[in-house]
Design a protein around this motif. Structure first.
Motif, PDB file in Angstrom:
ATOM      1  N   GLU A 139       0.830  -1.217   0.000  1.00 21.47           N
ATOM      2  CA  GLU A 139       0.000   0.000   0.000  1.00 21.47           C
ATOM      3  C   GLU A 139       0.861   1.262   0.000  1.00 21.47           C
ATOM      4  O   GLU A 139       0.534   2.244  -0.667  1.00 21.47           O
ATOM      5  CB  GLU A 139      -0.909   0.053   1.240  1.00 21.47           C
ATOM      6  CG  GLU A 139      -2.150  -0.811   1.183  1.00 21.47           C
ATOM      7  CD  GLU A 139      -2.889  -0.771  -0.137  1.00 21.47           C
ATOM      8  OE1 GLU A 139      -3.312   0.333  -0.538  1.00 21.47           O
ATOM      9  OE2 GLU A 139      -3.027  -1.827  -0.768  1.00 21.47           O
ATOM     10  N   ALA A 190      -8.330  11.464  -3.849  1.00 18.58           N
ATOM     11  CA  ALA A 190      -9.489  11.921  -4.620  1.00 18.58           C
ATOM     12  C   ALA A 190      -9.640  11.187  -5.947  1.00 18.58           C
ATOM     13  O   ALA A 190     -10.752  11.099  -6.478  1.00 18.58           O
ATOM     14  CB  ALA A 190      -9.378  13.417  -4.875  1.00 18.58           C
ATOM     15  N   VAL A 191      -8.560  10.669  -6.486  1.00 19.47           N
ATOM     16  CA  VAL A 191      -8.670  10.021  -7.806  1.00 19.47           C
ATOM     17  C   VAL A 191      -8.451   8.510  -7.729  1.00 19.47           C
ATOM     18  O   VAL A 191      -8.365   7.838  -8.750  1.00 19.47           O
ATOM     19  CB  VAL A 191      -7.686  10.638  -8.836  1.00 19.47           C
ATOM     20  CG1 VAL A 191      -8.035  12.085  -9.120  1.00 19.47           C
ATOM     21  CG2 VAL A 191      -6.237  10.491  -8.392  1.00 19.47           C
ATOM     22  N   ARG A 192      -8.363   7.962  -6.528  1.00 18.18           N
ATOM     23  CA  ARG A 192      -8.188   6.495  -6.449  1.00 18.18           C
ATOM     24  C   ARG A 192      -9.436   5.770  -6.943  1.00 18.18           C
ATOM     25  O   ARG A 192     -10.545   6.283  -6.805  1.00 18.18           O
ATOM     26  CB  ARG A 192      -7.896   6.087  -5.008  1.00 18.18           C
ATOM     27  CG  ARG A 192      -6.461   6.444  -4.651  1.00 18.18           C
ATOM     28  CD  ARG A 192      -6.012   5.829  -3.361  1.00 18.18           C
ATOM     29  NE  ARG A 192      -4.830   6.592  -2.950  1.00 18.18           N
ATOM     30  CZ  ARG A 192      -4.382   6.677  -1.718  1.00 18.18           C
ATOM     31  NH1 ARG A 192      -4.990   6.026  -0.760  1.00 18.18           N
ATOM     32  NH2 ARG A 192      -3.317   7.392  -1.447  1.00 18.18           N
ATOM     33  N   ALA A 193      -9.224   4.569  -7.460  1.00 22.17           N
ATOM     34  CA  ALA A 193     -10.322   3.799  -8.036  1.00 22.17           C
ATOM     35  C   ALA A 193     -11.405   3.534  -6.999  1.00 22.17           C
ATOM     36  O   ALA A 193     -11.114   3.092  -5.888  1.00 22.17           O
ATOM     37  CB  ALA A 193      -9.798   2.475  -8.576  1.00 22.17           C
ATOM     38  N   ASP A 194     -12.642   3.822  -7.377  1.00 21.14           N
ATOM     39  CA  ASP A 194     -13.769   3.542  -6.499  1.00 21.14           C
ATOM     40  C   ASP A 194     -14.210   2.095  -6.597  1.00 21.14           C
ATOM     41  O   ASP A 194     -14.812   1.559  -5.681  1.00 21.14           O
ATOM     42  CB  ASP A 194     -14.980   4.397  -6.923  1.00 21.14           C
ATOM     43  CG  ASP A 194     -14.905   5.779  -6.319  1.00 21.14           C
ATOM     44  OD1 ASP A 194     -14.125   5.945  -5.369  1.00 21.14           O
ATOM     45  OD2 ASP A 194     -15.617   6.674  -6.816  1.00 21.14           O
ATOM     46  N   ARG A 195     -13.997   1.525  -7.754  1.00 21.00           N
ATOM     47  CA  ARG A 195     -14.474   0.154  -7.953  1.00 21.00           C
ATOM     48  C   ARG A 195     -13.552  -0.547  -8.936  1.00 21.00           C
ATOM     49  O   ARG A 195     -12.777   0.099  -9.654  1.00 21.00           O
ATOM     50  CB  ARG A 195     -15.909   0.154  -8.476  1.00 21.00           C
ATOM     51  CG  ARG A 195     -16.118   1.057  -9.696  1.00 21.00           C
ATOM     52  CD  ARG A 195     -17.502   0.924 -10.256  1.00 21.00           C
ATOM     53  NE  ARG A 195     -17.607  -0.312 -11.031  1.00 21.00           N
ATOM     54  CZ  ARG A 195     -18.761  -0.845 -11.395  1.00 21.00           C
ATOM     55  NH1 ARG A 195     -19.898  -0.286 -11.026  1.00 21.00           N
ATOM     56  NH2 ARG A 195     -18.781  -1.942 -12.137  1.00 21.00           N
ATOM     57  N   PHE A 196     -13.663  -1.854  -8.971  1.00 13.53           N
ATOM     58  CA  PHE A 196     -12.849  -2.647  -9.887  1.00 13.53           C
ATOM     59  C   PHE A 196     -13.529  -4.008  -9.978  1.00 13.53           C
ATOM     60  O   PHE A 196     -13.027  -5.013  -9.509  1.00 13.53           O
ATOM     61  CB  PHE A 196     -11.414  -2.767  -9.354  1.00 13.53           C
ATOM     62  CG  PHE A 196     -10.416  -3.223 -10.381  1.00 13.53           C
ATOM     63  CD1 PHE A 196     -10.148  -2.445 -11.509  1.00 13.53           C
ATOM     64  CD2 PHE A 196      -9.723  -4.427 -10.233  1.00 13.53           C
ATOM     65  CE1 PHE A 196      -9.204  -2.848 -12.449  1.00 13.53           C
ATOM     66  CE2 PHE A 196      -8.782  -4.836 -11.171  1.00 13.53           C
ATOM     67  CZ  PHE A 196      -8.523  -4.044 -12.270  1.00 13.53           C
ATOM     68  N   ALA A 197     -14.709  -4.006 -10.572  1.00 19.87           N
ATOM     69  CA  ALA A 197     -15.553  -5.197 -10.542  1.00 19.87           C
ATOM     70  C   ALA A 197     -15.220  -6.153 -11.692  1.00 19.87           C
ATOM     71  O   ALA A 197     -16.078  -6.501 -12.499  1.00 19.87           O
ATOM     72  CB  ALA A 197     -17.022  -4.794 -10.569  1.00 19.87           C
ATOM     73  N   VAL A 198     -13.961  -6.544 -11.749  1.00 21.62           N
ATOM     74  CA  VAL A 198     -13.551  -7.557 -12.723  1.00 21.62           C
ATOM     75  C   VAL A 198     -13.829  -8.913 -12.098  1.00 21.62           C
ATOM     76  O   VAL A 198     -13.531  -9.104 -10.911  1.00 21.62           O
ATOM     77  CB  VAL A 198     -12.051  -7.384 -13.065  1.00 21.62           C
ATOM     78  CG1 VAL A 198     -11.569  -8.459 -14.008  1.00 21.62           C
ATOM     79  CG2 VAL A 198     -11.804  -5.986 -13.649  1.00 21.62           C
ATOM     80  N   ASP A 232       1.347   7.751  -3.458  1.00 21.98           N
ATOM     81  CA  ASP A 232       1.427   8.940  -4.318  1.00 21.98           C
ATOM     82  C   ASP A 232       0.173   9.143  -5.171  1.00 21.98           C
ATOM     83  O   ASP A 232       0.044  10.152  -5.851  1.00 21.98           O
ATOM     84  CB  ASP A 232       2.682   8.874  -5.206  1.00 21.98           C
ATOM     85  CG  ASP A 232       2.810   7.553  -5.948  1.00 21.98           C
ATOM     86  OD1 ASP A 232       1.945   6.664  -5.761  1.00 21.98           O
ATOM     87  OD2 ASP A 232       3.772   7.405  -6.727  1.00 21.98           O
ATOM     88  N   ILE A 233      -0.735   8.191  -5.181  1.00 24.37           N
ATOM     89  CA  ILE A 233      -1.984   8.406  -5.925  1.00 24.37           C
ATOM     90  C   ILE A 233      -2.931   9.200  -5.014  1.00 24.37           C
ATOM     91  O   ILE A 233      -3.310   8.707  -3.954  1.00 24.37           O
ATOM     92  CB  ILE A 233      -2.633   7.076  -6.346  1.00 24.37           C
ATOM     93  CG1 ILE A 233      -1.636   6.250  -7.170  1.00 24.37           C
ATOM     94  CG2 ILE A 233      -3.925   7.339  -7.137  1.00 24.37           C
ATOM     95  CD1 ILE A 233      -2.206   4.970  -7.744  1.00 24.37           C
ATOM     96  N   PRO A 234      -3.288  10.418  -5.415  1.00 22.98           N
ATOM     97  CA  PRO A 234      -4.124  11.236  -4.535  1.00 22.98           C
ATOM     98  C   PRO A 234      -5.440  10.532  -4.228  1.00 22.98           C
ATOM     99  O   PRO A 234      -6.073   9.979  -5.136  1.00 22.98           O
ATOM    100  CB  PRO A 234      -4.382  12.510  -5.352  1.00 22.98           C
ATOM    101  CG  PRO A 234      -3.381  12.503  -6.459  1.00 22.98           C
ATOM    102  CD  PRO A 234      -2.988  11.078  -6.686  1.00 22.98           C
ATOM    103  N   LEU A 273       3.474   1.902  -1.371  1.00 21.86           N
ATOM    104  CA  LEU A 273       4.050   2.237  -2.677  1.00 21.86           C
ATOM    105  C   LEU A 273       3.035   2.958  -3.571  1.00 21.86           C
ATOM    106  O   LEU A 273       3.376   3.449  -4.639  1.00 21.86           O
ATOM    107  CB  LEU A 273       4.544   0.972  -3.380  1.00 21.86           C
ATOM    108  CG  LEU A 273       5.649   0.204  -2.639  1.00 21.86           C
ATOM    109  CD1 LEU A 273       5.980  -1.092  -3.368  1.00 21.86           C
ATOM    110  CD2 LEU A 273       6.890   1.081  -2.489  1.00 21.86           C
ATOM    111  N   PHE A 274       1.781   2.989  -3.132  1.00 22.68           N
ATOM    112  CA  PHE A 274       0.755   3.671  -3.926  1.00 22.68           C
ATOM    113  C   PHE A 274       0.271   4.947  -3.236  1.00 22.68           C
ATOM    114  O   PHE A 274      -0.739   5.528  -3.622  1.00 22.68           O
ATOM    115  CB  PHE A 274      -0.422   2.722  -4.199  1.00 22.68           C
ATOM    116  CG  PHE A 274      -0.051   1.606  -5.153  1.00 22.68           C
ATOM    117  CD1 PHE A 274      -0.147   1.799  -6.529  1.00 22.68           C
ATOM    118  CD2 PHE A 274       0.420   0.389  -4.680  1.00 22.68           C
ATOM    119  CE1 PHE A 274       0.210   0.783  -7.403  1.00 22.68           C
ATOM    120  CE2 PHE A 274       0.787  -0.623  -5.555  1.00 22.68           C
ATOM    121  CZ  PHE A 274       0.683  -0.432  -6.925  1.00 22.68           C
TER     122      PHE A 274
END
Ligand SMILES: Cc1ncc(COP(=O)(O)O)c(C=O)c1O
Lengths: 543, 447
Positions: B24, B33-41, B29-31, B26-27
């Motif tokens: 975690e 506000a723009v992190r993924a809300d979903r990833f329903a793969v 730096d991703i603000p 290492l990520f």
């Protein structure tokens, strides 16, 4: 970047170019593997074809003859070889290559991850391989369903409203994206006033080249000292003449653009399109969805992120995802679910079932009058879609997230392990790749990044991407990917340390590298000065 | 992750080395506000499960028992040895040969490909490959615009409709105007592009005339005369050709083509629902600096060993950026290798047999339909291996035949509304006498 041009200039500048035997010097070159033409003898054959039947011959004569003037006078001088000699020739050639399946290939920006074999099995299934692209939709339901499902998965992965699978590679996706940008501005009556595309100085060469291909002027935006885009410079340049910003995220420095929300709002404030070069998607699966974050358009590289084999330079596939405002402009025809409920079809497919009554089709011509039209024939590099779909389903959502986790962890591991031996211009947490500089070795020992790359070859490892991005002096761009074991990474670290040590102790040996490869450094400047681009068949004067 | 090599201990060691507690970090730096809300793969599948899913989809394609469908993609024999060559992992899992010392296999095979394309086309220089025949043709038209410094192009309406669409798309960006030369498609027409018709749209603003040989309907175009009409006004002839036909038909270099393009799919590449295929492009040496795409050249190393490199790269995007001749980077190298292996396997005699047998069976097909009174050729001109036949009630009968596993070619009225009741029938060396008899019988049965 250009190993070739650099090799030429570096060799010339250092006087080492003179070491190359001139091809016009008269002595015959030593040949590693002769050309296939040289194995040719009249009448030799690998494959034979049946003769036409008596009846076929007879009735065919009633049809109009080809005009005499349209016929070929002399046969093309193709090789005439036995099947065994053919096979040995190409097998021997293959053995002159480095490849992922042979060893480590940390070529930055290219995501040289393992290409799973079950993907190849799937692409070769006769139902796919023998499927004709102009077949009526009724015969091609499987191909169309696969395309539709892949589009759905890419949509979910990227957060875009819609996806076109047509583009054949990343640069083709860029072209598609910029053509849609142009069509969008034209539809808003701003086609003539928005003439500029902004591109950071760290961008890949395809970005500015694409902008030119659609008739845009490229304006370069500098990067800041942290490796991100310089927001002030960007704001100062953005205006009503701006058609789009093309930005790579994570950047070609392997750095996530941490002011991305500010960048996106600045671009949208002036009514421009935000294009994301998705070459580096392998770093952010499940973590950042560009469409959801506000990008208008992005290309995927299925040959990078989704493990389709690079084939020695293609084929790849470069689908584009778009936000709502560009949907009307997508290339066509799109594969669509013509009958059936999308949720049900997806749910069934995820469970490995077909949906009774569901029907897939290609859009009717003209159904989206604002579409930019086709960017290629048929619906795309379908064989790559089969592989990418297989890969995504094998990994699943959790697996794809883990792909990025491990790709980023591996790159950061190399970042810290190599930081003592090589300069690290942007010393911060990286994503899937890390860019070092060979400037220390160049200044202290007169060893260039090209020399370092060639010395890496003698360790049985493919070198990183070199001299790219352009903003890093003597750049070494390393992308280990998630599929390399810790032992492989450690061997690479040892090799890089050995080379850094040798730069001090025996720099000449690096300048002479490689010594274990089938050929040594080649005279690239000479190749460009006296182009020999095809076999001459013993004639003189052939170019 | 399905292909992860890392154990838990490996992860620990790497995290410790990096100096972070968890991945975690290492990520960070991703603000937020723009992190993924979903990833329903959907969830991962085992190999056994994924094979089941792909078999399901492949099984939903209904391959016709007998097919006369071509229209730009052809069902030819792919010799087993071709599959063997491109299946070599050393070719398939390498990338663009940036490091020539460890890429001689790829580089030499591209040099051989370029040599074979030059032989087939009678041209002086051939590129390493393009995405497909249509994009190669569009790039050729843009190249002609650069060479002539003109910004209009002319294209025959007998050029494949999809190729014309791609031309339109590529030209729309820089605002290059396209004028169409109407081919003679009226009742009793030749089905060809008349040189007069070409001459009447060509003027000294036009960069090139794009014509196809054989044309979309299989017809043999008067390429020499079309080239003359172009050359009179200083325009270039861009010839889009079918590669197997070049065993029989005059090489484009012989009739004055300036740029030659082709869809290379017939050369050992499976149909695969439209791709990956390979675009061919060849030109004169004098134009090489405006040519798009990679080029491989021969040279030597310091010990005098012959070797191959990417060359004349000052045309390309990674050197010239916005001034490059094209943006192309990744091309279709493995498909070019398939074509190289195919042309080596069949040789000049085999390629002629393929062309001749395809042509004979196309004629056999047309003659059999005419003999049985089932249809008649729509156009008068000689044709190669594809022929337009008018069959009364074609739409109904095409659908009825499909039910019986017979694909009666391509319904031409879908592209050319005036060509009602007209089917475009293609034959190849794989078309048997039984296939033709089956077509005749099935049409009889639907009278
Ligand atoms: C950052 C970046 N953008 C764009 C491209 C172009 O992609 P392709 O080679 O698939 O056309 C590449 C790959 O080479 C790349 O690394």
């Amino acid at each position: 970047m250009s190993v070739a041009e650099r090799a030429g200039t570096v060799a010339d500048a250092s006087g080492r170019g003179a070491a190359f035997a001139s091809p016009s010097a008269g002595e015959a070159a030593t040949v590693v593997e002769p050309l296939i033409f040289e194995a040719s003898a009249p009448g030799r054959r690998a494959v034979r074809f049946p003769q036409p039947s008596e009846r076929a011959r007879r009735v065919a004569t009633g049809q109009p003859d080809l005009p005499a003037g349209s016929l070929r006078a002399t046969a093309p001088r193709l090789p005439e070889v036995s099947e065994l000699d053919l096979l040995r020739h190409f097998n021997r050639l293959s053995q002159l290559n480095h490849a992922i399946d042979l060893g480590f290939y940390p070529l930055g920006s290219c995501t040289m991850k393992y290409n799973p074999k079950v993907n190849e099995w799937a692409a070769a299934l006769p139902g796919f391989a023998a499927s004709h692209p102009v077949d009526p939709a009724a015969s091609s339901q499987g191909s169309l369903e696969l395309e539709w499902l892949l589009g759905e998965l890419l949509r979910e992965i990227s957060g875009f409203a819609a996806v076109s699978l047509q583009p054949a590679a990343g640069a083709h996706g860029e072209l598609t994206g910029m053509l849609m940008t142009r069509a969008y501005h034209r539809a808003n009556g701003q086609g003539e006033t928005r003439t500029r595309v902004l591109v950071p100085d760290s961008a890949h060469g395809t970005n500015p080249a694409t902008a030119s291909m659609v008739g845009y002027e490229t304006v370069t935006i500098r990067s800041n000292e942290r490796g991100g885009i310089d927001l002030d410079a960007l704001r100062a340049t953005l205006d009503e003449r701006t058609a789009a910003l093309m930005i790579t995220n994570p950047s070609t420095l392997g750095i996530f653009e941490d002011q991305i929300d500010a960048v996106l709002s600045a671009v949208h404030e002036v009514g421009a399109i935000a294009y994301m070069d998705g070459a580096n998607l392998n770093a952010i699966l499940g973590r950042f969805r560009p469409g959801e974050a506000g990008f208008d358009v992005m290309h995927f590289n299925l040959h990078k992120t989704f493990s389709t084999p690079h084939g020695g330079g293609g084929p790849g596939a470069g689908p584009v995802g778009v936000g709502e405002r560009l949907v009307p402009f997508l290339p066509g025809p799109q594969p669509i679910l013509a009958e059936g409920d999308p949720d049900t079809v997806r749910r069934n497919a995820w469970a490995g079932r077909s949906t009774p009554g569901a029907r897939f089709a290609l859009e009717e011509p003209g159904s989206r009058p604002e579409s930019i039209g086709r960017v290629r024939m048929h619906t795309g590099n379908f064989g790559m879609f089969v592989r990418a779909y297989t890969y995504i389903r094998s990994n699943g959502g959790a697996g794809l997230r883990a792909v990025s986790d491990d790709a980023v962890l591996a790159a950061n591991y190399l970042r810290v392990r190599l930081a003592d031996a090589y300069d690290l211009p942007y010393d911060r947490i990286c994503k899937h790749e890390v860019v070092f500089s060979g400037r220390r070795q160049k200044r202290a020992n007169g060893v260039t990044t090209l020399d370092i790359a060639k010395a890496i070859l003698d360790h049985g490892i493919h070198p990183p991407t070199i001299y790219f991005p352009l903003i890093v002096e003597e750049a070494l761009m390393i992308e280990p990917t998630e599929t390399e074991s810790l032992e492989t990474l450690d061997r690479f670290v040892e090799a890089m340390h050995e080379i850094a040590d040798r730069a001090g102790s025996d720099p000449g040996s690096l300048r002479r590298a490689p010594v274990t490869t089938p050929v040594g450094r080649l005279d690239e400047a000479g190749a460009a000065r006296r182009p020999d681009l095809r076999h001459a068949f013993g004639e003189t004067g052939a170019e | 992750m399905a292909y992860s090599p890392h154990t838990e201990a490996d992860h620990r060691r790497m995290l410790d080395a990096v100096g972070v507690v968890s991945i975690e970090d290492l990520f960070a730096d991703i603000p937020p506000a723009v992190r993924a809300d979903r990833f329903a793969v959907p969830p991962p599948l085992t190999e056994q499960e994924v094979r089941g899913e792909l078999s399901r989809l492949a099984g939903r394609n209904v391959l016709p028992r007998v097919s006369f469908l071509g229209a730009g993609a052809y069902r030819h024999l792919v010799p087993a040895v071709v599959g063997e060559v491109i299946g070599r992992a050393e070719f398939a899992t390498a990338y663009t040969p940036y490091q020539p010392e460890v890429s001689q296999g790829t580089l030499q095979s591209i040099y051989e490909f370029q040599s074979m394309v030059c032989e087939l086309t009678g041209m002086e220089v051939a590129s390493a490959s393009h995405y497909d025949g249509a994009t190669a043709t569009a790039e050729a038209a843009l190249m002609a615009c650069r060479l002539t410094r003109r910004d209009r192009i002319a294209v025959s309406s007998a050029v494949h409709p999809q190729v014309r669409e791609v031309l339109r798309t590529y030209c729309s960006g820089p605002g290059i105007e396209i004028v169409e030369v109407p081919a003679e498609l009226a009742e009793g027409g030749s089905g060809l592009t008349a040189p007069d018709a070409a001459a009447s749209v060509l003027d000294d603003d036009v960069a090139c005339l794009v014509a196809q040989q054989p044309n979309f309907f299989g017809g043999i175009e008067p390429m020499r005369e079309l080239g003359e009409a172009a050359h009179v006004v200083g325009a270039q002839l861009v010839a889009l050709v079918e590669p197997t036909s070049l065993a029989i038909l005059e090489a484009p270099g012989g009739y004055g083509a300036d740029i030659v393009t082709a869809e290379g799919q017939p050369l050992g590449i499976p149909l695969s629902f439209g791709g990956p295929y390979v675009g061919l492009m060849a030109a004169r040496m004098a134009s090489v600096r405006q040519m798009p795409g990679r080029l491989v050249g021969a040279t030597r190393d310091a010990q005098g060993r012959k070797g191959y490199v990417l060359t004349l790269q000052a045309r390309e995007q990674h050197i010239r950026r916005e001034k490059a001749a094209s943006n192309i980077c990744t091309n279709q190298a493995l498909c070019a290798l398939a074509a190289t292996a195919y042309l080596s396997a069949v040789g000049p005699d085999g390629l002629r047999e393929v062309a001749q047998l395809s042509m004979t069976q196309a004629r056999h097909t047309a003659a059999a339909l005419e003999e049985a009174g089932l249809g008649e050729r729509r156009f008068t001109a000689p044709y190669f291996a594809e022929v337009a036949v008018r069959v009364p009630g074609a739409a109904r009968r095409h659908a009825a035949l499909l039910e019986r596993g017979i694909l009666a070619g391509h319904p031409l009225w879908t592209d050319y509304p005036d060509l009602d009741d007209t089917l475009l029938l293609a034959a190849t060396e794989l078309t048997t006498d039984d296939d033709i008899a089956a077509l005749v019988d099935a049409l009889e049965a639907t009278r």
